[in-house]
Design an enzyme around this catalytic site. Structure first.
Site, PDB file in Angstrom:
ATOM      1  N   HIS A   1      13.242 -19.265 -13.354  1.00 50.00           N
ATOM      2  CA  HIS A   1      13.331 -18.070 -14.189  1.00 50.00           C
ATOM      3  C   HIS A   1      12.785 -18.395 -15.571  1.00 50.00           C
ATOM      4  CE1 HIS A   1      16.989 -20.259 -15.199  1.00 50.00           C
ATOM      5  NE2 HIS A   1      17.217 -19.446 -16.228  1.00 50.00           N
TER       6      HIS A   1
ATOM      7  N   HIS B   1      13.928 -18.476 -18.727  1.00 53.09           N
ATOM      8  CA  HIS B   1      14.663 -18.981 -19.872  1.00 53.09           C
ATOM      9  C   HIS B   1      14.037 -20.310 -20.282  1.00 53.09           C
ATOM     10  CE1 HIS B   1      18.593 -16.462 -19.334  1.00 53.09           C
ATOM     11  NE2 HIS B   1      17.682 -15.842 -20.057  1.00 53.09           N
TER      12      HIS B   1
ATOM     13  N   ASP C   1      14.930 -23.189 -21.345  1.00 49.00           N
ATOM     14  CA  ASP C   1      15.381 -24.508 -20.900  1.00 49.00           C
ATOM     15  C   ASP C   1      14.925 -24.832 -19.479  1.00 49.00           C
ATOM     16  OD1 ASP C   1      17.200 -22.397 -20.251  1.00 49.00           O
ATOM     17  OD2 ASP C   1      18.739 -23.854 -19.688  1.00 49.00           O
ATOM     18  N   HIS C   2      14.218 -23.896 -18.858  1.00 41.56           N
ATOM     19  CA  HIS C   2      13.688 -24.138 -17.515  1.00 41.56           C
ATOM     20  C   HIS C   2      12.159 -24.138 -17.467  1.00 41.56           C
ATOM     21  CE1 HIS C   2      17.569 -23.785 -15.272  1.00 41.56           C
ATOM     22  NE2 HIS C   2      17.895 -23.225 -16.425  1.00 41.56           N
TER      23      HIS C   2
ATOM     24  N   HIS D   1      21.983 -14.004 -12.391  1.00 43.08           N
ATOM     25  CA  HIS D   1      21.938 -14.523 -13.751  1.00 43.08           C
ATOM     26  C   HIS D   1      21.633 -13.372 -14.708  1.00 43.08           C
ATOM     27  CE1 HIS D   1      21.876 -17.626 -16.681  1.00 43.08           C
ATOM     28  NE2 HIS D   1      20.568 -17.654 -16.882  1.00 43.08           N
TER      29      HIS D   1
ATOM     30  N   ASP E   1      21.659 -21.861 -12.573  1.00 43.79           N
ATOM     31  CA  ASP E   1      21.785 -20.654 -13.387  1.00 43.79           C
ATOM     32  C   ASP E   1      22.194 -19.455 -12.536  1.00 43.79           C
ATOM     33  OD1 ASP E   1      20.679 -22.464 -15.209  1.00 43.79           O
ATOM     34  OD2 ASP E   1      19.813 -20.827 -16.373  1.00 43.79           O
TER      35      ASP E   1
ATOM     36  N   HIS F   1      23.460 -28.733 -14.707  1.00 46.89           N
ATOM     37  CA  HIS F   1      23.360 -27.694 -15.735  1.00 46.89           C
ATOM     38  C   HIS F   1      24.618 -27.686 -16.591  1.00 46.89           C
ATOM     39  CE1 HIS F   1      22.430 -23.705 -17.537  1.00 46.89           C
ATOM     40  NE2 HIS F   1      21.184 -24.118 -17.348  1.00 46.89           N
TER      41      HIS F   1
END
Length: 304
Positions: free
Chosen positions: A63, A65, A67-68, A143, A213, A271
């Site tokens: 996805h 976001h 941090d990914h 999420h 997530d 995570h």
């Protein structure tokens, strides 16, 4: 048995910390390397884990976001500086395609290899990669934004030829593949030697589910049922369940409940929120429900 390994590059949440990098890992199936998510610092962790950059041909982004995926552009650039010539395939939610195209045209215009974007809909379950030995299925998680999980599943293989039995019955070499695929053998005197007498059963089909997530999501249970290993969001302990629900993340108990209901072989928690200086509280909570649980950590390699 052929290799099936997961190497953790980052297992923290939201922002990098002195203890954890953000989400990224490499799945090695029979020597083919697949990256899942690409947070900041992924390149450094690849070197620390001694993973060969050049062998990564497919990157899967769950996805959008940061941090990914904030490490993706830098890694694409470094691949170019390292002399890569093989195509790189990016599998990600469709909306990343336009943004990535703009970034590449500005920062990576002189690449000597091609970046092939293959978008998918994270709200739909579908096979997004397939070869002779493996399928990778994308499936919806729950999420704050559309987010996907990934199921890596081996394809069934043919039975193994019992060479001693084949030699005893004087089976010619050109019959081997047919027999491994289920055929019997007929000797010169007309005796039928059954397939089962000439082979040994193939190894079990192995699978790995990446479920990062997400809140507790029973809708995905039929898809990941029986997975040998599940990597699951474990951002909070149950004491912070209200926070987990608010931010659409899971507690350790949620992750363990998922593994139990999916009849998984093992559970790996990841995570982690930076609020936990000692994640043993998360492990203890999960093990009360699903004992065969481990904690992810950077540079850990787990074999299936």
């Amino acid at each position: 048995m052929e290799k099936f390994e997961i190497t953790i590059l980052g297992c923290g949440s939201a922002t990098p910390s002195p203890k954890h990098y953000t989400s990224s890992q490499v799945v090695d199936v029979r020597g083919k390397l697949f990256m899942v998510d690409c947070g900041e610092g992924t390149q450094i962790q690849l070197r620390r884990s001694h993973v060969a950059f050049a062998r990564i041909n497919h990157i899967f982004i769950s996805h959008l976001h940061g941090d990914h995926c904030f490490g993706l552009l830098g890694m694409i650039s470094s691949f170019g500086l390292l002399g890569r010539t093989a195509p790189l395939y990016i599998h990600a939610p469709q909306e990343l395609g336009h943004m990535l195209s703009q970034e590449l045209s500005f920062y990576c215009r002189d690449l000597e290899y091609t970046v092939e974007f293959q978008g998918f809909d994270p709200t739909v379950t579908a096979v997004v990669y397939e070869d002779r030995s493996l399928t990778i299925t994308v499936f919806p998680l729950r999420h704050r934004v559309p987010c996907a999980g990934f199921l890596f599943r081996e394809k069934p293989t043919a039975d193994h030829l019992d060479r001693a039995a084949a030699d005893f019955y004087k089976v010619p070499q050109w019959e081997y593949n047919r027999i491994k695929e289920g055929g019997d053998f007929i000797t010169q005197d007309g005796t039928v030697v059954a397939h089962e007498r000439l082979t040994k059963p193939a190894g079990p089909v192995r699978s790995y589910a990446y479920c990062c997530d997400t809140v507790y999501n029973p809708a995905m249970l039929p898809i990941i049922k029986g997975a040998d290993l599940i990597y699951h969001d474990c951002t909070y302990a149950s004491d912070d369940s209200d926070r987990a629900i608010k931010h659409f993340h899971s507690t350790a108990a949620d992750a363990a409940r998922t593994a139990l209901e999916a009849q998984a072989g093992r559970l790996m928690l990841g995570h982690f929120s930076a609020r936990y200086t000692d994640e043993s509280i998360l492990l203890t909570e999960a093990c009360r429900i699903f004992p065969n649980t481990i904690l992810a950590k950077e540079n850990l390699t787990v074999t299936i």
